[in-house]
Design an enzyme around this catalytic site. Structure first.
Site, PDB file in Angstrom:
ATOM      1  N   SER C 101     -32.662  68.760   8.757  1.00  0.00           N
ATOM      2  CA  SER C 101     -32.678  69.752   7.690  1.00  0.00           C
ATOM      3  C   SER C 101     -33.141  69.106   6.388  1.00  0.00           C
ATOM      4  O   SER C 101     -34.192  68.474   6.344  1.00  0.00           O
ATOM      5  CB  SER C 101     -31.279  70.359   7.555  1.00  0.00           C
ATOM      6  OG  SER C 101     -31.300  71.471   6.706  1.00  0.00           O
ATOM      7  N   ASP C 223     -34.838  79.954  14.210  1.00  0.00           N
ATOM      8  CA  ASP C 223     -34.084  79.236  13.175  1.00  0.00           C
ATOM      9  C   ASP C 223     -34.226  80.013  11.879  1.00  0.00           C
ATOM     10  O   ASP C 223     -35.300  80.094  11.301  1.00  0.00           O
ATOM     11  CB  ASP C 223     -34.643  77.810  13.014  1.00  0.00           C
ATOM     12  CG  ASP C 223     -33.893  77.005  11.954  1.00  0.00           C
ATOM     13  OD1 ASP C 223     -33.016  77.581  11.259  1.00  0.00           O
ATOM     14  OD2 ASP C 223     -34.195  75.800  11.828  1.00  0.00           O
ATOM     15  N   HIS C 251     -30.119  76.311  13.633  1.00  0.00           N
ATOM     16  CA  HIS C 251     -30.670  75.292  12.754  1.00  0.00           C
ATOM     17  C   HIS C 251     -30.269  73.887  13.185  1.00  0.00           C
ATOM     18  O   HIS C 251     -30.722  72.914  12.615  1.00  0.00           O
ATOM     19  CB  HIS C 251     -30.172  75.569  11.329  1.00  0.00           C
ATOM     20  CG  HIS C 251     -30.857  74.768  10.279  1.00  0.00           C
ATOM     21  ND1 HIS C 251     -32.226  74.731  10.119  1.00  0.00           N
ATOM     22  CD2 HIS C 251     -30.354  73.956   9.304  1.00  0.00           C
ATOM     23  CE1 HIS C 251     -32.539  73.934   9.099  1.00  0.00           C
ATOM     24  NE2 HIS C 251     -31.422  73.452   8.598  1.00  0.00           N
TER      25      HIS C 251
END
Lengths: 109, 447, 272
Positions: C101, C223, C251
């Site tokens: 991320s 996602d 995610h």
């Protein structure tokens, strides 16, 4: 603790202000204010009766001189009555015994 | 206890059966009914979030049709965007790690665009082999609780703000206090500097004379009105003065300054003491009394001449309403130098001043003082004045002494008055040394 | 002295080193919301051949919260400095940095700052910019981020009472162990707010151009935080990159599809 009481009354010749207590730095201004409130006519005599005076320092002297100035400005006279021995001694040292009329007592003023 | 002749079991069994039947009848509920109409939302999703089953309660809350949801929407589709982000960053990872979660606050979107605050609990159902199969979720309407929590958070923020403001106010008050203290210190410093400008910290050295001074300040935050000075006039003559202006504070300081410079200037013009005081009187009267303001001072002004006879000094002085000077004679006695008839300086257009004269022999000391000394209140109730007689006796007891010794003894005396000494007091002493600092050369005898 | 500093950074960032001590180094960096435990299901696949370094950013997990300051951690550069600090203290050379991320972008910034330390990048569900921009689809508006902050706030009251027991007790997954992060996902709310803002309001698209090391971009087909458009954007912006789409939802593929994720990372490592 020092204290001062001021009362005034009218006599035949003019107002009489009785001062009882201490004429010192803390209280002398009260006498000045009290005297300045008096209305004096020409020819009158303002009498400051000091029979009850316990203490007088230079601030007190200043208040007495201011009273004198106030009286003279109105065309009046001023006298100190029953000046205690201590204060009389001071007045003598600084020559004020010859500037103020002095009386043994207010009744004789 | 034995209960023969009866079958205790039979009647009790009947009772139980009746109760159970009643219970079931009252419930009138099936598992399916319970699932669909439960007072909370139920939801089952595949591991990828696709909704596989949802109860009627939740559909009703969301205002959605079953066909539009089952198999078509994921759990996150039902959430607000903020809820989605929170789900992805916190909820989903945690559920994967833990297998269950409870009481997570999220917001769901309703069909009409509204928002439904909910508390969500989820459990992962695993297969016999431990593989995660699906996620079971219960949803509680948390509108009330959320309102309450938001109120709590609101109050918490308010409290934090109030605390921050209080802290700020406290810091400001502390700063103001610190500033006030700094101002007070600065003012005291300024007053001390001003007082010193009015009073010479030390007197100049006058050949053939010894001098000493002392100043007692009654109140450090109020400028005093006593003053003194010693300054050269010409070769062997020095002027000196000591006095007391009326009042205290800045006005007294201004008057003191005027008096000091007037006397110095007057003495340089004409050093006759009575003339100097007359000049001062005229200046003060014109400046103040003539305009209705009563300002005056007492002062002794003198001139000391060491030139007429070696080892001796002639003193001429005049007093304007000031206590008499005192002389401590080398012979061991003390005497006032009377200056009667002098008047306060500044109250009349012209004022008489009396002049007196004396000779200081070696070992004699002349003392000038302000009335703080003689007007000090003594006795256990501070009701009597120290007075001139006591001062005379004190001086007699200490004579003969040098100016330094006289001032030393008197400053101790002032200390001993404690609270009885409530006025500023200035002392100035000057004298002729008992033993000349440079002995005369031995007399030459004829051979 | 040097030893002391090493200890200090290791404690500050809760550094864990595991795996084959003489193997190539793989650094695993968590993203916003959680801590290094995010990698639990991946680590076993790596330890046989690689030396694995795990850490928590200051303000997350088991890090020293006292080392946190809003000044430093209100920009991604502050987090990148954490990465550089850890690499320096362990004296890593040409390590493979795996960032999840927002950490994917933090890795880009760290590689810029200390190119000798980082030899390759694995970007797991990256996004250089979460906010939609003229012609760019990040997936969110600034208002959406405010909603996330509100959600963080709403759960603040819950952290102490509700989350703690859940985190402590872990009956169904004993393999996760008791030490698992009493702090997992439970960040100080003030710190979380700053991290959230920094993460979701940053725009690091220009920094992608600086990447010249071999790079693997891992995306999930579903996602909401990093949609496939963003994965394509990152891949296009880094010529030395390879894009792998995992058939996974959410995610966090390292949790939802750990085997596939580990496989993709291992394939990439073996290709270096």
């Amino acid at each position: 603790m020092s204290s001062l009481t001021i009362t005034d009354r009218d006599a035949a010749a003019g107002p009489v202000v009785e001062v009882t207590g201490d004429l010192d730095y803390t209280h002398a201004a009260a006498l000045r204010r009290q005297v300045e409130r008096l209305t004096l006519r020409p020819g009158q005599c303002l009498v400051i009766d000091l029979a009850g005076l316990r203490f007088c320092d230079s601030s007190g002297i200043t208040a007495l001189l201011a009273a004198r100035q106030h009286a003279l400005a109105a065309g009046a006279d001023i006298a100190l009555a029953a000046v205690p021995a201590n204060t009389l001694r001071i007045l003598t040292v600084i020559g004020l015994d010859r500037i103020f009329t002095l009386h043994p007592a207010a009744s004789t003023a | 206890m034995c209960r023969t002749g009866q079958d205790p079991e039979s009647s009790e069994t009947e009772d139980e059966a009746d109760t159970d039947a009643l219970f079931i009848a009252l419930l009138e509920d099936s598992a399916e009914e319970l699932y669909e109409s439960a007072p909370c939302g139920y939801l089952s999703t595949l591991m990828d979030g696709t909704i596989a089953k949802i109860n009627a309660t939740l559909l009703r809350w969301l205002g959605m049709e079953r066909e539009a949801v089952v198999g078509r929407r994921r759990f996150t589709d039902l959430l607000t965007v903020g809820g989605k982000l929170y789900h992805e960053t916190h909820f989903a990872p945690l559920l994967r790690m833990k297998g269950e979660l409870s009481g997570i606050a999220l917001e769901m979107k309703t069909a009409d665009g509204g928002r439904l605050p909910v508390l969500v609990s989820s459990t992962v159902k695993h297969s016999g082999e431990g593989e995660p199969l699906l996620i079971r979720t219960t949803v509680f309407d948390a509108s009330d609780r959320r309102t309450y929590e938001e109120e709590l958070l609101h109050r918490k923020r308010e409290a934090e703000q109030a605390r921050a403001e209080a802290e700020q106010a406290r810091a400001e008050a502390e700063e103001a206090r610190r500033q006030a203290e700094a101002d007070r210190v600065r003012l005291a410093d300024a007053l001390a500097v001003l007082q010193q400008s009015l009073l010479p910290a030390s007197l100049p050295a006058a050949p053939g004379l010894e001098t000493a001074v002392y100043y007692h300040t009654a109140s450090p935050d109020r400028l005093g009105g006593d003053f003194y000075d010693l300054f050269p006039i010409d070769g062997a003559r020095w002027g000196f003065f000591l006095g007391d202006v009326c009042g205290k504070g800045p006005e007294a300081a201004a008057l003191t300054s005027l008096v000091r410079y007037t006397l110095r200037a007057a003495a340089l013009h004409d050093p006759e003491p009575a003339t100097a005081l007359a000049t001062l009187n005229a200046v003060l009267h014109e400046r103040y009394a003539a305009s209705g303001d009563v300002r005056y001072c007492t002062a002794i002004f003198g001139v000391v001449d060491t030139g007429s006879r070696p080892g001796h000094a002639t003193v001429r002085l005049a007093s304007g309403g000031h206590p008499s000077a005192l002389i401590l004679r080398a012979g061991g006695h003390a005497e006032f130098l009377p200056t009667p008839g002098g008047l306060l300086v500044g109250i009349l257009p012209s004022a008489p001043a009396t002049t007196a004269e004396t000779v200081l022999e070696p070992g004699d000391t002349l003392l000038l003082y302000t009335d703080g000394l003689t007007e000090a209140r003594t006795g256990p109730t501070h009701n009597s004045l120290y007075g001139e007689d006591a001062l005379h006796a004190f001086a007699t007891a200490h004579a003969p002494c040098t100016p330094q010794e006289a001032i030393g003894a008197l400053s101790e005396l002032l200390d001993s008055f404690g609270d009885g000494l409530d006025d500023d007091t200035a002392l100035l002493a000057l004298g002729v040394p008992a033993v000349p600092p440079h002995p005369l050369p031995a007399t030459k005898h004829d051979r | 002295m040097e030893n002391w500093v090493v200890m200090d950074i290791c404690r500050r960032n809760n550094v864990t080193v595991t795996g084959r001590s003489d193997g190539p180094v793989v650094v695993l960096a968590h993203g916003f919301g959680c801590d290094q435990n995010m990698w639990r299901l991946i680590v076993p696949a790596l330890t046989e051949r690689y030396r694995v370094v795990l850490f928590d950013y200051v303000g997350s997990g088991g890090s020293e919260l006292s080392a946190w300051s809003e000044d430093r951690y209100a920009s991604l550069d502050g987090y990148a400095q954490d990465v550089v600090d850890v690499c320096d203290e362990l004296d890593l050379e040409r390590a493979v940095f795996v960032g999840h991320s927002v950490s994917a972008m933090i890795g880009v910034l760290a590689a810029q700052a200390a190119p000798e330390r980082i030899g390759a990048l694995v970007m797991v569900t990256p996004s250089p910019c979460y906010i939609d921009d003229d012609g760019y689809l990040g997936g969110f508006t600034a208002h959406d981020i405010d909603e996330l902050l509100a959600a963080l706030e709403a759960n603040y009251l819950g952290w102490s009472s509700t989350m703690a027991p859940v985190i402590m007790g872990n009956p169904e997954r004993p393999e996760l162990g008791e030490e698992l992060t009493n702090s997992f996902c439970a960040t100080d709310p003030d710190i979380a707010r700053v991290f959230a803002r920094t993460t979701f309001l940053s725009d690091s698209r220009q920094d992608l151009k600086s990447v010249h090391v071999p790079t693997l971009v891992l995306e999930c087909v579903q996602d909401v935080i990093a949609p496939r458009e963003v994965g394509a954007f990152v891949h296009a912006a880094i010529p030395s990159s390879r894009l792998v789409s995992l058939d996974a939802t959410g995610h966090c593929p390292q949790l939802s599809a750990p085997e596939a994720t580990a496989r993709a990372i291992l394939d990439f490592l073996e290709s270096l």
